[in-house]
Design an enzyme around this catalytic site. Sequence first.
Site, PDB file in Angstrom:
ATOM      1  N   TYR A 198       0.843  -1.188   0.000  1.00 39.35           N
ATOM      2  CA  TYR A 198       0.000   0.000   0.000  1.00 39.35           C
ATOM      3  C   TYR A 198       0.881   1.242   0.000  1.00 39.35           C
ATOM      4  O   TYR A 198       2.056   1.203   0.370  1.00 39.35           O
ATOM      5  CB  TYR A 198      -0.941   0.020   1.214  1.00 39.35           C
ATOM      6  CG  TYR A 198      -0.250   0.241   2.543  1.00 39.35           C
ATOM      7  CD1 TYR A 198      -0.066   1.523   3.068  1.00 39.35           C
ATOM      8  CD2 TYR A 198       0.210  -0.839   3.301  1.00 39.35           C
ATOM      9  CE1 TYR A 198       0.553   1.725   4.299  1.00 39.35           C
ATOM     10  CE2 TYR A 198       0.826  -0.641   4.529  1.00 39.35           C
ATOM     11  CZ  TYR A 198       1.000   0.634   5.019  1.00 39.35           C
ATOM     12  OH  TYR A 198       1.616   0.841   6.229  1.00 39.35           O
ATOM     13  N   CYS A 199       0.298   2.362  -0.434  1.00 38.46           N
ATOM     14  CA  CYS A 199       0.959   3.667  -0.380  1.00 38.46           C
ATOM     15  C   CYS A 199      -0.115   4.731  -0.221  1.00 38.46           C
ATOM     16  O   CYS A 199      -1.260   4.410   0.109  1.00 38.46           O
ATOM     17  CB  CYS A 199       1.845   3.903  -1.608  1.00 38.46           C
ATOM     18  SG  CYS A 199       0.976   3.780  -3.197  1.00 38.46           S
ATOM     19  N   THR A 200       0.204   5.982  -0.451  1.00 34.62           N
ATOM     20  CA  THR A 200      -0.743   7.067  -0.183  1.00 34.62           C
ATOM     21  C   THR A 200      -1.961   7.024  -1.089  1.00 34.62           C
ATOM     22  O   THR A 200      -3.101   7.002  -0.631  1.00 34.62           O
ATOM     23  CB  THR A 200      -0.052   8.433  -0.336  1.00 34.62           C
ATOM     24  OG1 THR A 200       1.125   8.452   0.461  1.00 34.62           O
ATOM     25  CG2 THR A 200      -0.983   9.548   0.099  1.00 34.62           C
TER      26      THR A 200
END
Length: 343
Positions: A198-200
Amino acid sequence: MQLYNTLSAKEREKLIEDAGKDRLTISFYKYAQIKNLEIFRNHLFIHWDKLEVLGRIYVAHEGINAQLSVPAENFELFKKHLDSIVFLEKVRLNIAIEQDNKSFLKLKVKIREKIVADGLNDASFDVTNKGIHVGAEQFNELIEDPDTILVDMRNHYESEIGHFKNAVTPDVDTFRDSLDIIEKDLAEHKDDKKLVMYCTGGIRCEKASAYYKHKGFKNVYQLEGGIIEYTRQVKAQSLENKFLGKNFVFDHRRGERISSDVISNCHQCGEPCDEHVNCANEACHLLFIQCEKCAEAMGDCCSSECKEVHQLPFEEQKRLRKGKKASNKIFKKGRSEVLRYKK
């Protein structure tokens, strides 16, 4: 025709205040083949400037990465313009959880080599062979699976103030630093574990998932729309929120609160705090975590030296920083030796 900003941030801030209009902070990205970057860049600037769009937009031959704000009353016109561009029609827009009319103060549309600096040779692997996209509900199920390894694809200063429980959070300054480190650390699990990332907003995972599949990981997943979309879905579907703390964002807000947990500390006194600031000394501008008490005691600065400089007359400050470039410290993310309680 003028294709760049002429107003300073302070001038733009006053215009926003005087206008009294609510603005929406939005981010989106799209990988696509763009041939004439100069024409595309100018096309965006001309149309978005008319709609009073402000923000930081990168365009490259591989696509577009945009973080911006637009007057709420112009949102539909903005969306209509996006839909008029073939590869941006119905593109997913990540709308900020917490709104701030001053999240961006200028419109900057810049041409870059890549829309995210990943250091990868895209010709060496199939960038379209991406991981499986999952929504919030499936993501929650996956990360409770003992056969899952959850990896935060963001940098250390981002995960420091907020991350999913049980996530691997690489201690890196840049996205490109994390790619090889993660592959090396998880090499023995390429076949037997699910790699969930996951990331922003999702953009880093788009490239990383294809890269890790190329490197031999068999089961690769990515959180669709990143933390921003996850939070929206959790609220809309009344799901359990498994994110702890704040989501770091790259605008003047610096963070959106996702849960009430404060998982980081003030870099100067060690007390619980997750408020990122930039050192008030313009010659430093270091990004770090500072509580209200330390902000008052240190004059919003990261060190006694910076406090002394910041108290000098403005012209003297200008003279001292003339010829020196410190912009790399803006997101140098709390690594300075002057910070006693840095991560």
